[in-house]
Scaffold this active site. Structure first.
Site, PDB file in Angstrom:
ATOM      1  N   ARG A  19       0.841  -1.191   0.000  1.00 57.50           N
ATOM      2  CA  ARG A  19       0.000   0.000   0.000  1.00 57.50           C
ATOM      3  C   ARG A  19       0.879   1.243   0.000  1.00 57.50           C
ATOM      4  NH1 ARG A  19      -3.427  -2.909  -1.301  1.00 57.50           N
ATOM      5  NH2 ARG A  19      -5.483  -3.255  -0.360  1.00 57.50           N
ATOM      6  N   HIS A  77      -0.964  -0.398  -9.631  1.00 58.92           N
ATOM      7  CA  HIS A  77      -1.619  -1.191  -8.583  1.00 58.92           C
ATOM      8  C   HIS A  77      -2.263  -2.453  -9.172  1.00 58.92           C
ATOM      9  CE1 HIS A  77      -3.792  -1.142  -4.427  1.00 58.92           C
ATOM     10  NE2 HIS A  77      -3.679  -2.374  -4.892  1.00 58.92           N
TER      11      HIS A  77
HETATM   12  P1  NAP Z   1      -1.388 -10.803   5.948  1.00 61.20           P
HETATM   13  O1  NAP Z   1      -1.452 -12.268   5.712  1.00 61.20           O
HETATM   14  O2  NAP Z   1      -2.367 -10.198   6.894  1.00 61.20           O
HETATM   15  O3  NAP Z   1       0.115 -10.473   6.430  1.00 61.20           O
HETATM   16  C1  NAP Z   1       0.470  -9.248   6.970  1.00 61.20           C
HETATM   17  C2  NAP Z   1       1.890  -9.353   7.496  1.00 61.20           C
HETATM   18  O4  NAP Z   1       2.309  -8.059   7.943  1.00 61.20           O
HETATM   19  C3  NAP Z   1       1.997 -10.291   8.705  1.00 61.20           C
HETATM   20  O5  NAP Z   1       3.216 -11.001   8.658  1.00 61.20           O
HETATM   21  C4  NAP Z   1       2.022  -9.311   9.873  1.00 61.20           C
HETATM   22  O6  NAP Z   1       2.712  -9.773  11.022  1.00 61.20           O
HETATM   23  C5  NAP Z   1       2.782  -8.160   9.266  1.00 61.20           C
HETATM   24  N1  NAP Z   1       2.519  -6.927  10.006  1.00 61.20           N
HETATM   25  C6  NAP Z   1       1.346  -6.282  10.165  1.00 61.20           C
HETATM   26  N2  NAP Z   1       1.512  -5.190  10.940  1.00 61.20           N
HETATM   27  C7  NAP Z   1       2.822  -5.150  11.270  1.00 61.20           C
HETATM   28  C8  NAP Z   1       3.599  -4.282  12.040  1.00 61.20           C
HETATM   29  N3  NAP Z   1       3.083  -3.213  12.654  1.00 61.20           N
HETATM   30  N4  NAP Z   1       4.916  -4.547  12.177  1.00 61.20           N
HETATM   31  C9  NAP Z   1       5.469  -5.629  11.582  1.00 61.20           C
HETATM   32  N5  NAP Z   1       4.778  -6.503  10.824  1.00 61.20           N
HETATM   33  C10 NAP Z   1       3.463  -6.265  10.671  1.00 61.20           C
HETATM   34  O7  NAP Z   1      -1.548 -10.000   4.587  1.00 61.20           O
HETATM   35  P2  NAP Z   1      -1.277 -10.526   3.106  1.00 61.20           P
HETATM   36  O8  NAP Z   1      -2.418 -11.345   2.617  1.00 61.20           O
HETATM   37  O9  NAP Z   1       0.077 -11.120   3.068  1.00 61.20           O
HETATM   38  O10 NAP Z   1      -1.305  -9.152   2.291  1.00 61.20           O
HETATM   39  C11 NAP Z   1      -0.427  -8.105   2.629  1.00 61.20           C
HETATM   40  C12 NAP Z   1      -0.881  -6.813   1.974  1.00 61.20           C
HETATM   41  O11 NAP Z   1      -0.606  -6.854   0.577  1.00 61.20           O
HETATM   42  C13 NAP Z   1      -2.392  -6.555   2.025  1.00 61.20           C
HETATM   43  O12 NAP Z   1      -2.767  -5.984   3.276  1.00 61.20           O
HETATM   44  C14 NAP Z   1      -2.583  -5.573   0.884  1.00 61.20           C
HETATM   45  O13 NAP Z   1      -2.498  -4.244   1.354  1.00 61.20           O
HETATM   46  C15 NAP Z   1      -1.418  -5.859  -0.048  1.00 61.20           C
HETATM   47  N6  NAP Z   1      -1.837  -6.377  -1.355  1.00 61.20           N
HETATM   48  C16 NAP Z   1      -1.523  -5.648  -2.455  1.00 61.20           C
HETATM   49  C17 NAP Z   1      -1.886  -6.120  -3.710  1.00 61.20           C
HETATM   50  C18 NAP Z   1      -1.507  -5.374  -4.953  1.00 61.20           C
HETATM   51  O14 NAP Z   1      -1.995  -5.694  -6.045  1.00 61.20           O
HETATM   52  N7  NAP Z   1      -0.634  -4.386  -4.884  1.00 61.20           N
HETATM   53  C19 NAP Z   1      -2.584  -7.323  -3.838  1.00 61.20           C
HETATM   54  C20 NAP Z   1      -2.885  -8.042  -2.691  1.00 61.20           C
HETATM   55  C21 NAP Z   1      -2.488  -7.570  -1.440  1.00 61.20           C
HETATM   56  P3  NAP Z   1       2.210 -11.079  11.834  1.00 61.20           P
HETATM   57  O15 NAP Z   1       2.530 -12.253  10.934  1.00 61.20           O
HETATM   58  O16 NAP Z   1       3.037 -11.064  13.044  1.00 61.20           O
HETATM   59  O17 NAP Z   1       0.738 -10.901  12.060  1.00 61.20           O
HETATM   60  C1  GLV Z   2      -5.174  -5.455  -3.568  1.00 60.08           C
HETATM   61  O1  GLV Z   2      -4.615  -4.419  -3.451  1.00 60.08           O
HETATM   62  C2  GLV Z   2      -5.627  -6.254  -2.477  1.00 60.08           C
HETATM   63  O2  GLV Z   2      -5.605  -5.800  -1.332  1.00 60.08           O
HETATM   64  O3  GLV Z   2      -6.044  -7.410  -2.728  1.00 60.08           O
END
Ligand code: NAP
Ligand code: GLV
Length: 314
Positions: free
Chosen positions: A229, A277
């Site tokens: 993000r 994005h």
């Molecule tokens: P997730 O499974 O919820 O993983 C989030 C990770 O971030 C976890 O390891 C969490 O730690 C860590 N985290 C959260 N807050 C933190 C903090 N304050 N300090 C240190 N680590 C922290 O999320 P995900 O499914 O992997 O997705 C991650 C992000 O990718 C989404 O939230 C979204 O914004 C982004 N995304 C972008 C796209 C795109 O097209 N650009 C597509 C999909 C997703 P813990 O493991 O300890 O909980």
């Molecule tokens: C895309 O940005 C997502 O959060 O899946």
């Protein structure tokens, strides 16, 4: 019983079509048409306008159409009902494709060779580093971070991860919490951001943090990849770090304001690769099916899958 599709910035037609096919017993309604607000039990949303989900007295759950939920939690009038997000193998694979592509592109200096091709320059780099020479650091070791880490590790990179809570993986060094952040940064040549946008992560990737990245690596300067993000980074700091050499290069898929304003210097900087994005786009076939499965679970009295912890914001 109705499912309200509340989408902005994306075409809602494929979502309407999928949900109508998968939920024939439910009415599928959208924000652009009149509907009975008392009938709405579920919302499937991507960046709904603020306040649009208020005043739905029988709402049971909100489903994000993406992995992130910052687009919901930033609405001060968001109803206090359970929220589920997308956790999907297709979405995760797409993100890992993007991360691998850009790590390899920086490793193999593809932007330099693009330039050399345009200029008809035949000049190989005889000291080209190998993946094993490059230390990758992934901020955010959740669903996306873990998959990318595994695949980068298989490509031969030296991978570490940083998360809020401690982790333990084979072949991937794990760091957690603010007390281990500096050590993690000091061993990182390519920093990848896969953090959710929360109160704790907003603006985290700023100049003081970028200055802590390794400066003794084989890429002759640290590189940033943010596919999470734009709110997690400070764009003015990234631009100035790219200009003064604190950063060698950056790949950015996400921005503080999207679409990226046409007057942003990022559009034309030679050491920036940017994408609109789309690192990992939700596929309506997979995502609608997962949401419907979750709705059927709720209706059978089972727990919601992939429920968000509103306290921590992801
Ligand atoms: P997730 O499974 O919820 O993983 C989030 C990770 O971030 C976890 O390891 C969490 O730690 C860590 N985290 C959260 N807050 C933190 C903090 N304050 N300090 C240190 N680590 C922290 O999320 P995900 O499914 O992997 O997705 C991650 C992000 O990718 C989404 O939230 C979204 O914004 C982004 N995304 C972008 C796209 C795109 O097209 N650009 C597509 C999909 C997703 P813990 O493991 O300890 O909980
Ligand atoms: C895309 O940005 C997502 O959060 O899946």
């Amino acid at each position: 019983m109705s499912l309200l599709i509340a989408v902005s910035g994306w075409d809602e037609a494929p979502w309407i079509e999928r949900f109508r096919a998968l939920l024939p017993e439910h009415r599928i309604v959208t924000l652009g048409e009149p509907f009975d607000r008392r009938e709405v039990h579920y919302v499937a949303a991507w960046k709904p306008p603020h306040g649009a989900l208020a005043g739905l007295p029988n709402l049971a759950a909100i489903f994000s159409l993406g992995a992130g939920v910052d687009h919901l939690l930033n609405d001060p009038r968001l109803p206090d009902v359970p929220i589920a997000r997308v956790v999907d193998a297709d979405l995760t694979q797409r993100m890992s494709e993007y991360i691998m592509l850009h790590c390899l592109m920086h490793l193999r200096q593809q932007r330099l060779y693009d330039h050399q091709q345009r200029e008809k320059i035949w000049q190989p780099d005889y000291s080209q580093a190998a993946a094993r020479d490059i230390r990758i650091g992934i901020m955010g070791m959740g669903v996306m971070g873990q998959d990318a880490a595994l695949k980068l590790n298989q490509l031969g990179f030296n991978v570490a991860g940083w998360s809020r809570t401690p982790k333990n993986f084979d072949n991937i060094q794990s760091f957690s919490g603010s007390e281990q952040l500096d050590v993690f940064l000091a061993r990182t040549d390519i920093l990848i951001c896969l953090l959710p946008l929360t109160d704790a992560t907003r603006g985290m990737i700023n100049r003081p943090l970028l200055q802590k990245l390794a400066r003794n690596g084989r890429l002759s300067g640290p590189i940033l990849i943010n596919a999470a993000r734009g709110g997690v980074h400070v764009e003015a700091d990234i631009i100035s770090c790219l200009q003064d050499g604190t950063l060698k290069a950056a790949t950015l898929d996400v921005f503080e304001v999207e679409p990226l304003p046409s007057d942003s210097p990022l559009w034309t900087m030679a050491n920036v690769t940017l994408t609109p994005h789309n690192a990992a786009m939700s596929d309506p076939d997979f995502v609608a099916a997962q949401i419907v499965q979750n709705i059927l679970r709720l209706e059978a009295g089972e727990d919601l899958l992939h429920q968000v912890d509103r306290g921590v914001g992801y």
